[in-house]
Design a protein around this motif. Structure first.
Motif, short mmCIF file in Angstrom:
data_model
loop_
_atom_site.label_atom_id
_atom_site.label_comp_id
_atom_site.label_asym_id
_atom_site.label_seq_id
_atom_site.Cartn_x
_atom_site.Cartn_y
_atom_site.Cartn_z
N LYS A 52 -14.46 -29.40 -50.31
CA LYS A 52 -14.29 -30.49 -49.34
C LYS A 52 -13.15 -30.17 -48.38
O LYS A 52 -13.24 -30.47 -47.19
CB LYS A 52 -14.01 -31.82 -50.06
CG LYS A 52 -15.24 -32.45 -50.64
CD LYS A 52 -14.94 -33.82 -51.21
CE LYS A 52 -16.19 -34.43 -51.79
NZ LYS A 52 -15.97 -35.76 -52.35
N LEU A 53 -12.08 -29.58 -48.90
CA LEU A 53 -10.94 -29.21 -48.06
C LEU A 53 -11.38 -28.21 -47.00
O LEU A 53 -11.05 -28.37 -45.81
CB LEU A 53 -9.82 -28.63 -48.92
CG LEU A 53 -8.58 -28.14 -48.18
CD1 LEU A 53 -7.85 -29.30 -47.50
CD2 LEU A 53 -7.65 -27.41 -49.14
N ILE A 54 -12.10 -27.19 -47.41
CA ILE A 54 -12.58 -26.18 -46.46
C ILE A 54 -13.46 -26.84 -45.40
O ILE A 54 -13.31 -26.57 -44.19
CB ILE A 54 -13.35 -25.07 -47.21
CG1 ILE A 54 -12.40 -24.27 -48.10
CG2 ILE A 54 -14.09 -24.16 -46.23
CD1 ILE A 54 -13.10 -23.36 -49.10
N ASP A 55 -14.36 -27.73 -45.82
CA ASP A 55 -15.28 -28.40 -44.91
C ASP A 55 -14.54 -29.33 -43.94
O ASP A 55 -14.78 -29.29 -42.73
CB ASP A 55 -16.33 -29.18 -45.71
CG ASP A 55 -17.35 -29.86 -44.82
OD1 ASP A 55 -17.96 -29.16 -43.97
OD2 ASP A 55 -17.55 -31.08 -44.97
N LEU A 56 -13.65 -30.15 -44.46
CA LEU A 56 -12.93 -31.11 -43.60
C LEU A 56 -11.99 -30.40 -42.62
O LEU A 56 -11.86 -30.83 -41.48
CB LEU A 56 -12.16 -32.12 -44.46
CG LEU A 56 -13.03 -33.10 -45.24
CD1 LEU A 56 -12.18 -33.91 -46.23
CD2 LEU A 56 -13.80 -34.03 -44.31
N GLU A 139 -2.25 -32.37 -44.93
CA GLU A 139 -2.59 -33.80 -44.89
C GLU A 139 -3.96 -34.05 -45.51
O GLU A 139 -4.14 -34.99 -46.29
CB GLU A 139 -2.55 -34.31 -43.45
CG GLU A 139 -1.17 -34.51 -42.90
CD GLU A 139 -1.18 -34.99 -41.45
OE1 GLU A 139 -2.22 -35.50 -40.98
OE2 GLU A 139 -0.14 -34.83 -40.78
N ILE A 140 -4.93 -33.23 -45.15
CA ILE A 140 -6.28 -33.37 -45.71
C ILE A 140 -6.23 -33.18 -47.23
O ILE A 140 -6.82 -33.96 -47.99
CB ILE A 140 -7.26 -32.35 -45.08
CG1 ILE A 140 -7.44 -32.61 -43.59
CG2 ILE A 140 -8.61 -32.38 -45.80
CD1 ILE A 140 -8.13 -31.46 -42.85
N ALA A 141 -5.51 -32.16 -47.67
CA ALA A 141 -5.41 -31.86 -49.10
C ALA A 141 -4.81 -33.05 -49.86
O ALA A 141 -5.30 -33.43 -50.93
CB ALA A 141 -4.59 -30.60 -49.33
N LYS A 142 -3.77 -33.62 -49.31
CA LYS A 142 -3.13 -34.76 -49.97
C LYS A 142 -4.09 -35.94 -50.03
O LYS A 142 -4.13 -36.66 -51.04
CB LYS A 142 -1.84 -35.14 -49.24
CG LYS A 142 -0.71 -34.16 -49.49
CD LYS A 142 0.56 -34.59 -48.77
CE LYS A 142 1.73 -33.69 -49.08
NZ LYS A 142 2.98 -34.15 -48.45
N TRP A 148 1.15 -30.87 -52.86
CA TRP A 148 1.48 -29.68 -52.08
C TRP A 148 2.78 -29.05 -52.57
O TRP A 148 3.81 -29.72 -52.70
CB TRP A 148 1.62 -30.06 -50.61
CG TRP A 148 1.95 -28.92 -49.69
CD1 TRP A 148 1.43 -27.66 -49.71
CD2 TRP A 148 2.88 -28.95 -48.61
NE1 TRP A 148 1.97 -26.90 -48.70
CE2 TRP A 148 2.87 -27.67 -48.01
CE3 TRP A 148 3.72 -29.92 -48.09
CZ2 TRP A 148 3.66 -27.35 -46.92
CZ3 TRP A 148 4.50 -29.61 -47.00
CH2 TRP A 148 4.46 -28.33 -46.42
N GLY A 149 2.73 -27.75 -52.83
CA GLY A 149 3.91 -27.01 -53.26
C GLY A 149 5.01 -26.96 -52.23
O GLY A 149 6.17 -26.70 -52.56
N HIS A 160 0.46 -23.42 -51.82
CA HIS A 160 0.03 -23.95 -53.12
C HIS A 160 -0.41 -25.42 -53.05
O HIS A 160 0.30 -26.27 -52.53
CB HIS A 160 1.18 -23.81 -54.12
CG HIS A 160 0.84 -24.23 -55.51
ND1 HIS A 160 0.29 -23.36 -56.42
CD2 HIS A 160 0.98 -25.41 -56.15
CE1 HIS A 160 0.11 -24.00 -57.57
NE2 HIS A 160 0.52 -25.25 -57.41
N LEU A 161 -1.58 -25.68 -53.63
CA LEU A 161 -2.10 -27.04 -53.79
C LEU A 161 -2.54 -27.18 -55.25
O LEU A 161 -3.18 -26.28 -55.79
CB LEU A 161 -3.30 -27.28 -52.87
CG LEU A 161 -3.05 -27.11 -51.37
CD1 LEU A 161 -4.38 -27.07 -50.62
CD2 LEU A 161 -2.16 -28.23 -50.85
#
Length: 180
Positions: A52-56, A139-142, A148-149, A160-161
């Protein structure tokens, strides 16, 4: 023997019996956890959120590459040796078993340009949004539930996530897994 004394002895016996039962169950549970096999790949939820992260990010005009995911204890020890007993810069303070990567709960990412070049540049704004692509990805990852590292105070790890599911490294080492 007085009836009151007999009642106290029975009560004490019951308390000791209950302590024995609970202690036995506790020991057996920890023995069972300690014998659990270690993960060998990303946790399914982490793997799903990675995609999802890659896509968003792509939808915002940012291409990312996942540079690392699951990492065995042996692979972790090799990274830990870098900059210490092996050539290179120190990239981690975690030995084998001390990283969320070792339990399939972490990924590392970088930006990837159209020509295939990989960037670890926190200021690059390739989609011209006025904000660095790196921070847009963070931001997307969070929003997806990653930690987030780069927010770590003592040893920031910008690529790092992780998703710890409320588990500490110590708990993971003892055999606890997400969903326990």
């Amino acid at each position: 023997m007085k009836p009151n004394t007999l009642g106290k002895i029975i009560f004490l016996f019951l308390i000791l019996f209950l302590i024995f039962i609970f202690s036995y169950q506790f020991i057996e549970r920890h023995r069972e956890l300690a014998n659990r096999p270690l993960p060998t790949e990303l946790h399914p939820i982490v793997a799903e959120k990675k995609m999802k992260l890659i896509d968003l990010a792509s939808k915002q005009g940012i291409n990312i590459i996942i540079t690392d995911g699951f990492r065995s204890f042996e692979e972790q020890d090799i990274l830990y040796a870098q900059g210490r007993t092996n050539d290179g810069a120190i990239v981690t303070n975690a030995q084998g078993g001390q990283s969320y990567h070792n339990y399939g709960l972490a990924i590392d990412f970088a930006l990837q340009l159209e020509d295939g070049q990989v960037l670890w540049d926190l200021t690059y704004d390739g989609n011209n949004s006025g904000q660095s692509d790196w921070m847009e990805v963070v931001e997307i990852a969070k929003e997806l539930g990653f930690t987030w590292g780069g927010d770590w105070e003592h040893f920031p790890d910008y690529p790092h996530l992780q998703m710890d599911f409320g588990l500490t490294i110590r708990e993971l080492q003892r055999g606890y897994r997400p969903g326990d």
